[in-house]
Write an enzyme that holds these catalytic residues in place. Structure first.
Site, PDB file in Angstrom:
ATOM      1  N   THR A   1       1.227  -0.863   0.216  1.00  0.00           N
ATOM      2  CA  THR A   1       0.267  -0.305  -0.192  1.00  0.00           C
ATOM      3  C   THR A   1       0.458   0.773   0.025  1.00  0.00           C
ATOM      4  O   THR A   1       0.143   2.529  -0.470  1.00  0.00           O
ATOM      5  CB  THR A   1      -0.982  -0.240   1.403  1.00  0.00           C
ATOM      6  OG1 THR A   1       0.065  -0.384   2.482  1.00  0.00           O
ATOM      7  CG2 THR A   1      -1.786  -0.672   0.954  1.00  0.00           C
TER       8      THR A   1
ATOM      9  N   LYS B   1      -3.156  -3.922   8.446  1.00  0.00           N
ATOM     10  CA  LYS B   1      -4.275  -4.197   7.240  1.00  0.00           C
ATOM     11  C   LYS B   1      -5.290  -5.014   7.125  1.00  0.00           C
ATOM     12  O   LYS B   1      -5.987  -5.302   6.151  1.00  0.00           O
ATOM     13  CB  LYS B   1      -3.580  -2.733   5.772  1.00  0.00           C
ATOM     14  CG  LYS B   1      -3.422  -1.624   5.763  1.00  0.00           C
ATOM     15  CD  LYS B   1      -2.853  -0.216   5.012  1.00  0.00           C
ATOM     16  CE  LYS B   1      -3.017   0.635   5.507  1.00  0.00           C
ATOM     17  NZ  LYS B   1      -1.922   2.140   4.180  1.00  0.00           N
TER      18      LYS B   1
ATOM     19  N   THR C   1      14.845  -2.572  -1.069  1.00  0.00           N
ATOM     20  CA  THR C   1      14.671  -1.086  -0.792  1.00  0.00           C
ATOM     21  C   THR C   1      16.033  -0.383  -0.600  1.00  0.00           C
ATOM     22  O   THR C   1      17.401  -1.080  -0.585  1.00  0.00           O
ATOM     23  CB  THR C   1      14.021  -1.653   0.723  1.00  0.00           C
ATOM     24  OG1 THR C   1      13.323  -2.167   1.020  1.00  0.00           O
ATOM     25  CG2 THR C   1      14.780  -0.071   1.846  1.00  0.00           C
TER      26      THR C   1
ATOM     27  N   GLU D   1      30.660  -3.309 -11.044  1.00  0.00           N
ATOM     28  CA  GLU D   1      31.244  -2.196 -10.602  1.00  0.00           C
ATOM     29  C   GLU D   1      32.488  -1.954  -9.065  1.00  0.00           C
ATOM     30  O   GLU D   1      32.696  -3.419  -8.485  1.00  0.00           O
ATOM     31  CB  GLU D   1      29.883  -1.265 -10.227  1.00  0.00           C
ATOM     32  CG  GLU D   1      29.593  -1.862  -9.000  1.00  0.00           C
ATOM     33  CD  GLU D   1      28.334  -1.135  -8.795  1.00  0.00           C
ATOM     34  OE1 GLU D   1      27.237  -0.361  -9.882  1.00  0.00           O
ATOM     35  OE2 GLU D   1      27.642  -0.863  -7.469  1.00  0.00           O
TER      36      GLU D   1
ATOM     37  N   HIS E   1      26.200   3.577  -4.795  1.00  0.00           N
ATOM     38  CA  HIS E   1      25.780   2.631  -4.621  1.00  0.00           C
ATOM     39  C   HIS E   1      27.056   2.491  -2.472  1.00  0.00           C
ATOM     40  O   HIS E   1      28.035   3.119  -3.083  1.00  0.00           O
ATOM     41  CB  HIS E   1      25.900   1.295  -4.990  1.00  0.00           C
ATOM     42  CG  HIS E   1      24.748   1.082  -5.708  1.00  0.00           C
ATOM     43  ND1 HIS E   1      25.519   0.106  -7.151  1.00  0.00           N
ATOM     44  CD2 HIS E   1      24.262   1.453  -6.302  1.00  0.00           C
ATOM     45  CE1 HIS E   1      24.417   0.344  -8.146  1.00  0.00           C
ATOM     46  NE2 HIS E   1      23.331   0.990  -7.461  1.00  0.00           N
TER      47      HIS E   1
END
Lengths: 294, 395
Positions: free
Chosen positions: A17, A43, A97, A209, A248
């Protein structure tokens, strides 16, 4: 075919949500992903985007038979959400995240290791099996089902590689964004064996990287196992100064370790083709596949 | 975020680890007062960077007068760009042996590593490179922490390299157990990526005292350590607000932008996604240009973010051209193009701008850019070449 996810994958969204969670769930549904449940503590019993919402992952799994979680919750709650997914018995968790405290993830990863869950991320763009299913951020229109597996630490470069491979007619099996954090659930050496076992994946593009040693470990794995599918590698950060975090959290050269050149040398030594542009990645993938066919 | 020595030591003391008695001085007079109170002291520059001893930032003094004089000298120093704002004045130790005890993130093991060595007082990186066998390591379970036997095993392995301590190894290993456990607990409680005591001094009377300390807090966890963040900010900035940090990076931080400054470069670089921006810098350098910065506007690249980013990059007068490299995934190319054009016009930008854009609605985006007189690149290497040529022509 492909790895990790396919059209039968049943996804529960932790954080469905939230603004981002809701937006990307809709994108995933539009791509054809079977989103079967959402989880938001407090919820439970409601419904959103056409799926039931539960208070806990355990309830969601019991009620819907979900077999993968998409974790898209704010950084302070990410590690806990990952552990909840693992404890509920899910075989796959994808955490996008960004900004999770590193030691939170150290604990979450240690917890996950004691379960059967495979964790992708955090701070990753997610996973997409072309034409079948996606969990995460990878834009819907870029992929075409095809022959190349993609595994990458960077998000937008993953999208660019996918788009390039698709436009060149090579297409992808699965693209896996492993993430840009210093502590990750899965790294190159966790994903490469999946591509090795997938008969539809004929070549692999590895996007690395600066920072850490995951690319060097991938090179060692390729050499030691005699991985015989062509690998095309692309490493960002040749111009990055030591000691600076380049966007990063994990992209940082410490002393002399984690440099782009060290990674390029290791991968080249293991037989990978090295590209320094996206165009180069696509060209080399085409050439190596053609040579293999011939 | 790297804490200052005195902040780190306060954390150690709170964790039950012994540190030398000390006072913080911001003026020569306060340093003299510390010497009057404590006797013979070391006066140590408080800067968030290593190498201060070699830079003349540490002095051992016997009298308040010497303390005042040395404090005045050190407070006038800049150590590797960092002005010295305060001094930690602490009592000296009678040193029998210098050890090392540290906790640091081990990315490959995905754990905190606990490290012990009898080769204290040297840079641990140097020890690791030259005589790695002298460092004993363990990777404690993050939930349970280091067990006593694990620390003892490591302690005996480390002490085996210090023959002078052979007879005392049992007692030392026993003393290191609670110390290592406290340090590990402190590292977790303070979200430390590095938490080290170097040297850990074994004093003549057999105590273990933290003579110097480093503690680096994970930036992602700063929200949990507001007190330390505020204290550090206060301690490193003087009345003039100069912190020694790169002023452009400090400004970017205030604006919440992900920016790294590369002083002396001439081409501003903006893109979305860390890997893509790193590659943008690589491409510029590859065709002979010098990138001035790394700026990641983030995944979405909204018009507002692009404007803020352009404004940030143009602050450095060395910037003679800007290269924007955007992959439009969910954000559409035409939106990005309109944002770029508006930002350029609002900022009254006078240096050349090349925008390379790909993804959704890229043709429409390129048309908008061309009409506005901005060079649209199709491929990133071509766009890099274009901006380097445009800038080269102006130098």
């Amino acid at each position: 075919m492909g790895v990790l996810i396919d059209r039968s994958t049943r996804v529960v969204v932790q954080g469905i949500t939230g603004r981002e969670g809701s937006f990307h769930t809709q994108q995933m549904q539009a791509y054809g992903t079977r989103v079967v449940a959402g989880v938001v503590p407090g919820k439970g019993g409601s419904e959103t985007l056409g799926v039931p919402v539960f208070d806990t992952v355990r309830e969601a799994v019991e009620a819907t038979g979900a077999d993968a979680s998409f974790v898209i919750v704010p950084p302070p709650f990410a590690a806990d959400a990952v552990m909840e997914a693992a404890a509920a018995g899910l075989p796959l968790g994808v955490c996008v995240t960004e900004g999770t405290p590193v030691l939170d993830m150290v604990r979450a990863v240690a917890f996950v290791e004691r379960t059967s869950m495979r964790l992708i991320g955090p701070n990753c763009p997610g996973v997409m099996t072309a034409g079948q299913c996606k969990i995460g951020f990878i834009p819907n229109h870029v992929a075409r089902p095809g022959r190349v597996g993609v595994v990458a630490r960077s998000g937008t470069l993953t999208y660019e590689v996918i788009q390039g491979l698709s436009q060149a007619g090579l297409g992808e099996t699965t693209a896996v964004g492993i993430g840009g954090d210093p502590v990750l659930g899965s790294t190159f050496t966790d994903i490469l064996p999946l591509f090795a076992a997938d008969p539809h994946t004929e070549a692999v593009v590895l996007v690395g990287e600066i920072g850490g040693a995951a690319e060097e470990q991938a090179a060692r794995w390729i050499a030691e196992t005699g991985f015989d599918k062509p690998v095309i590698a692309f490493i960002s950060g040749r111009t990055a100064p030591p000691g600076k975090r380049m966007g990063h959290a994990g992209a940082i050269i410490s002393g002399t370790t984690g440099t782009a050149q060290g990674k390029i040398d290791a991968l080249r030594g293991a037989g990978a083709s090295i590209a320094d542009t996206i165009e180069g990645v696509v060209r080399l993938a085409g050439e190596r596949l053609a040579a293999r066919a011939g | 975020m790297k804490l200052l020595e005195h902040q780190a030591k306060r954390q150690l003391a709170r964790a039950g680890i012994e540190v030398p008695a000390g006072r913080l001085a911001r003026t020569p007079e306060e340093a003299a007062a510390a010497a009057r109170e404590l006797g013979r002291i070391a006066v140590k520059a408080q800067v968030p960077i290593g190498g201060r001893g070699k830079a003349g930032g540490i002095a051992v003094v016997d009298t308040p007068e010497d303390a005042r004089r040395e404090a005045a000298r050190i407070l006038a120093l800049q150590i590797r760009g960092y002005p010295v704002r305060s001094l930690w004045c602490e009592t000296g130790l009678e040193i029998d042996q210098e050890l090392y005890l540290g906790v640091a993130l081990d990315r490959d093991r995905r754990r905190l590593a606990l490290m012990l060595s009898a080769a204290g007082g040297m840079e641990i990186e140097q020890v690791a490179a030259e005589t790695p066998e002298k460092i004993a390591r363990l990777w404690p379970d993050p939930f349970a922490g280091p067990q006593a036997f694990e620390v003892r095993e490591a302690a005996f392995a480390a002490l085996a390299h210090a023959p002078a301590l052979r007879d005392r190894r049992g007692r030392l290993a026993a003393a290191l157990v609670p110390l290592a456990q406290s340090l590990h607990r402190l590292a977790i409680a303070s979200d430390a990526l590095t938490c080290e005591i170097n040297p850990l001094v074994l004093t003549g009377d057999g105590r273990l005292v933290a003579a110097d300390a480093k503690l680096e807090v994970d930036e992602n966890a700063e929200y949990r350590h507001g007190d330390l963040v505020a204290e550090l900010a206060r301690d490193v900035s003087g009345d003039d607000g100069v912190t020694g940090e790169d002023p452009y990076e400090a400004e970017a931080k205030r604006r919440g932008l992900t920016y790294v400054h590369l002083p002396g470069g001439t081409i501003g670089c903006i893109g979305n996604g860390a890997g893509l921006v790193m590659n943008t810098l690589d491409l510029v350098q590859q065709v002979g240009g010098r990138p001035n910065n790394f700026l990641d506007v983030g995944g979405g690249a909204s018009a507002d973010r692009v404007r803020e980013s352009l404004e940030m990059v143009l602050r450095d007068p060395d910037v003679r051209g800007v290269f924007i490299n955007i992959f439009g995934g969910i954000t559409r190319g035409d939106e990005v193009a309109r944002g770029v054009v508006r930002a350029r016009d609002e900022l009254g930008m006078t240096v050349p701008l090349v925008v390379r854009m790909t993804g959704t609605n890229e043709e429409e985006g390129r048309r908008i850019l061309t009409e506005a007189g901005i060079v649209p690149g199709v491929s990133a290497p071509e766009a890099a070449r274009a901006i380097v040529e445009l800038v080269g022509g102006r130098t």
